[in-house]
Design a protein around this motif. Structure first.
Motif, PDB file in Angstrom:
ATOM      1  N   PHE A   5     -56.660 -59.046 -40.517  1.00  0.00           N
ATOM      2  CA  PHE A   5     -57.136 -58.250 -41.646  1.00  0.00           C
ATOM      3  C   PHE A   5     -57.395 -59.194 -42.805  1.00  0.00           C
ATOM      4  O   PHE A   5     -56.816 -60.277 -42.904  1.00  0.00           O
ATOM      5  CB  PHE A   5     -56.156 -57.130 -42.023  1.00  0.00           C
ATOM      6  CG  PHE A   5     -54.795 -57.568 -42.485  1.00  0.00           C
ATOM      7  CD1 PHE A   5     -54.534 -57.771 -43.836  1.00  0.00           C
ATOM      8  CD2 PHE A   5     -53.758 -57.758 -41.577  1.00  0.00           C
ATOM      9  CE1 PHE A   5     -53.281 -58.158 -44.274  1.00  0.00           C
ATOM     10  CE2 PHE A   5     -52.496 -58.152 -42.004  1.00  0.00           C
ATOM     11  CZ  PHE A   5     -52.253 -58.356 -43.356  1.00  0.00           C
ATOM     12  N   SER A   6     -58.301 -58.776 -43.679  1.00  0.00           N
ATOM     13  CA  SER A   6     -58.695 -59.613 -44.794  1.00  0.00           C
ATOM     14  C   SER A   6     -57.639 -59.596 -45.897  1.00  0.00           C
ATOM     15  O   SER A   6     -57.084 -58.541 -46.230  1.00  0.00           O
ATOM     16  CB  SER A   6     -60.032 -59.129 -45.369  1.00  0.00           C
ATOM     17  OG  SER A   6     -60.331 -59.797 -46.579  1.00  0.00           O
ATOM     18  N   ASP A 100     -57.610 -66.506 -46.395  1.00  0.00           N
ATOM     19  CA  ASP A 100     -58.625 -65.449 -46.467  1.00  0.00           C
ATOM     20  C   ASP A 100     -58.344 -64.317 -45.501  1.00  0.00           C
ATOM     21  O   ASP A 100     -58.576 -63.141 -45.811  1.00  0.00           O
ATOM     22  CB  ASP A 100     -60.015 -66.030 -46.178  1.00  0.00           C
ATOM     23  CG  ASP A 100     -60.469 -67.006 -47.242  1.00  0.00           C
ATOM     24  OD1 ASP A 100     -60.081 -66.814 -48.417  1.00  0.00           O
ATOM     25  OD2 ASP A 100     -61.191 -67.950 -46.906  1.00  0.00           O
ATOM     26  N   ASP A 101     -57.863 -64.672 -44.310  1.00  0.00           N
ATOM     27  CA  ASP A 101     -57.591 -63.687 -43.267  1.00  0.00           C
ATOM     28  C   ASP A 101     -56.172 -63.872 -42.741  1.00  0.00           C
ATOM     29  O   ASP A 101     -55.641 -64.988 -42.722  1.00  0.00           O
ATOM     30  CB  ASP A 101     -58.581 -63.837 -42.107  1.00  0.00           C
ATOM     31  CG  ASP A 101     -60.014 -63.558 -42.528  1.00  0.00           C
ATOM     32  OD1 ASP A 101     -60.250 -62.505 -43.147  1.00  0.00           O
ATOM     33  OD2 ASP A 101     -60.886 -64.411 -42.250  1.00  0.00           O
ATOM     34  N   ILE A 102     -55.575 -62.780 -42.316  1.00  0.00           N
ATOM     35  CA  ILE A 102     -54.207 -62.815 -41.801  1.00  0.00           C
ATOM     36  C   ILE A 102     -54.205 -62.245 -40.388  1.00  0.00           C
ATOM     37  O   ILE A 102     -54.467 -61.052 -40.186  1.00  0.00           O
ATOM     38  CB  ILE A 102     -53.271 -62.011 -42.718  1.00  0.00           C
ATOM     39  CG1 ILE A 102     -53.270 -62.647 -44.121  1.00  0.00           C
ATOM     40  CG2 ILE A 102     -51.850 -61.978 -42.143  1.00  0.00           C
ATOM     41  CD1 ILE A 102     -52.757 -61.765 -45.207  1.00  0.00           C
ATOM     42  N   LEU A 213     -57.104 -53.713 -39.560  1.00  0.00           N
ATOM     43  CA  LEU A 213     -57.388 -54.703 -38.512  1.00  0.00           C
ATOM     44  C   LEU A 213     -58.866 -54.705 -38.138  1.00  0.00           C
ATOM     45  O   LEU A 213     -59.499 -53.653 -38.017  1.00  0.00           O
ATOM     46  CB  LEU A 213     -56.550 -54.421 -37.248  1.00  0.00           C
ATOM     47  CG  LEU A 213     -55.124 -54.943 -37.206  1.00  0.00           C
ATOM     48  CD1 LEU A 213     -54.548 -54.723 -35.814  1.00  0.00           C
ATOM     49  CD2 LEU A 213     -55.044 -56.412 -37.581  1.00  0.00           C
ATOM     50  N   GLN A 214     -59.373 -55.888 -37.931  1.00  0.00           N
ATOM     51  CA  GLN A 214     -60.723 -56.045 -37.418  1.00  0.00           C
ATOM     52  C   GLN A 214     -60.732 -57.206 -36.419  1.00  0.00           C
ATOM     53  O   GLN A 214     -59.891 -58.085 -36.476  1.00  0.00           O
ATOM     54  CB  GLN A 214     -61.714 -56.320 -38.561  1.00  0.00           C
ATOM     55  CG  GLN A 214     -61.263 -57.405 -39.531  1.00  0.00           C
ATOM     56  CD  GLN A 214     -62.159 -57.499 -40.739  1.00  0.00           C
ATOM     57  OE1 GLN A 214     -63.335 -57.772 -40.621  1.00  0.00           O
ATOM     58  NE2 GLN A 214     -61.599 -57.286 -41.928  1.00  0.00           N
ATOM     59  N   GLU A 215     -61.679 -57.140 -35.488  1.00  0.00           N
ATOM     60  CA  GLU A 215     -61.757 -58.211 -34.469  1.00  0.00           C
ATOM     61  C   GLU A 215     -62.447 -59.436 -35.029  1.00  0.00           C
ATOM     62  O   GLU A 215     -63.350 -59.337 -35.843  1.00  0.00           O
ATOM     63  CB  GLU A 215     -62.534 -57.694 -33.242  1.00  0.00           C
ATOM     64  CG  GLU A 215     -61.815 -56.570 -32.505  1.00  0.00           C
ATOM     65  CD  GLU A 215     -60.512 -57.016 -31.866  1.00  0.00           C
ATOM     66  OE1 GLU A 215     -60.375 -58.226 -31.532  1.00  0.00           O
ATOM     67  OE2 GLU A 215     -59.601 -56.173 -31.707  1.00  0.00           O
TER      68      GLU A 215
END
Length: 215
Positions: A5-6, A100-102, A213-215
């Motif tokens: 996630f961002s 930036d992203d986790i 959540l994103q891929e």
């Protein structure tokens, strides 16, 4: 890319934490009233609400949003809970600062960072009838699931289950620290308010991560 996630969802994630604590203000104070002062919900809601106001209209990365929460709790909550939760959240913030992203590995670092920061100011652990009875099993459950190649979502589920079990375990413990420790065996049969609020926080944090959540 791994599910992630961002960090730019920070304000939304922390605002969700504010909402869940404020919504459970009376419940947390009711739990605390059984063996404590009965003001845990009042104090927590006061500190979290203060953070909510500071976040209004701002889109902050997760670390900076957690910084705002830390500041609000340190300044807005009396007693021991301000420093305790403040240490937890600043440890979490530092673990994801500048990212930036986790992903799952990053989330594991966030959880461990919070726990380590908290352990710097308290020797409390599992079995002491406190928030550590929720936090430590939850952190370890996520780390173990991640190490065993569970998906990010599966690891979040394991974390939530462990947090709930840890919270519930405090009912059968005798308080060894804090004001409730004066009650000795009379503290048996009641949940610890810190363990309850910690479970609310970790469960909401997991659900927010899942939702973003994103891929």
């Amino acid at each position: 890319m791994n599910p992630h996630f961002s960090s730019n969802t920070g304000s939304a994630i922390v605002s969700n934490l504010v909402s869940v604590i404020v919504a459970n203000r009376e419940y947390l104070s009711e739990v605390d009233g059984a063996i404590g002062d009965g003001d845990h919900g009042i104090n927590m809601a006061k500190g979290f609400s203060r953070c909510g106001k500071s976040l209004e209209g701002r889109q902050l990365p997760l670390a900076e949003a957690l910084d705002e929460l830390t500041l609000a709790l340190m300044e807005g909550i009396g007693g021991s809970m301000g420093p305790l939760y403040g240490s937890l959240f600043i440890g979490m913030a530092d673990a994801v600062r500048g990212r930036d992203d986790i992903d799952a590995a990053g989330f594991a670092r966030l959880l461990r960072g919070g726990l380590t920061s908290l352990q710097d100011i308290t020797d409390a652990g599992v079995g002491d009838k406190c928030l550590m009875d929720t936090l430590i099993p939850a952190v370890e459950a996520f780390e173990q699931a991640h190490a065993q190649h569970a998906t990010f979502s599966e690891a979040l589920g394991k974390m939530k289950s462990a947090a709930s079990q840890g919270r519930d375990s405090t009912r059968d413990l005798i308080a060894k620290i804090g004001r409730a420790s004066r009650l000795g065996e009379r503290s048996l049969g009641a949940l610890d308010a810190g363990a309850v609020s910690c479970c609310l926080i970790l469960t909401n944090l997991a659900e927010s991560a899942q939702a973003h959540l994103q891929e």
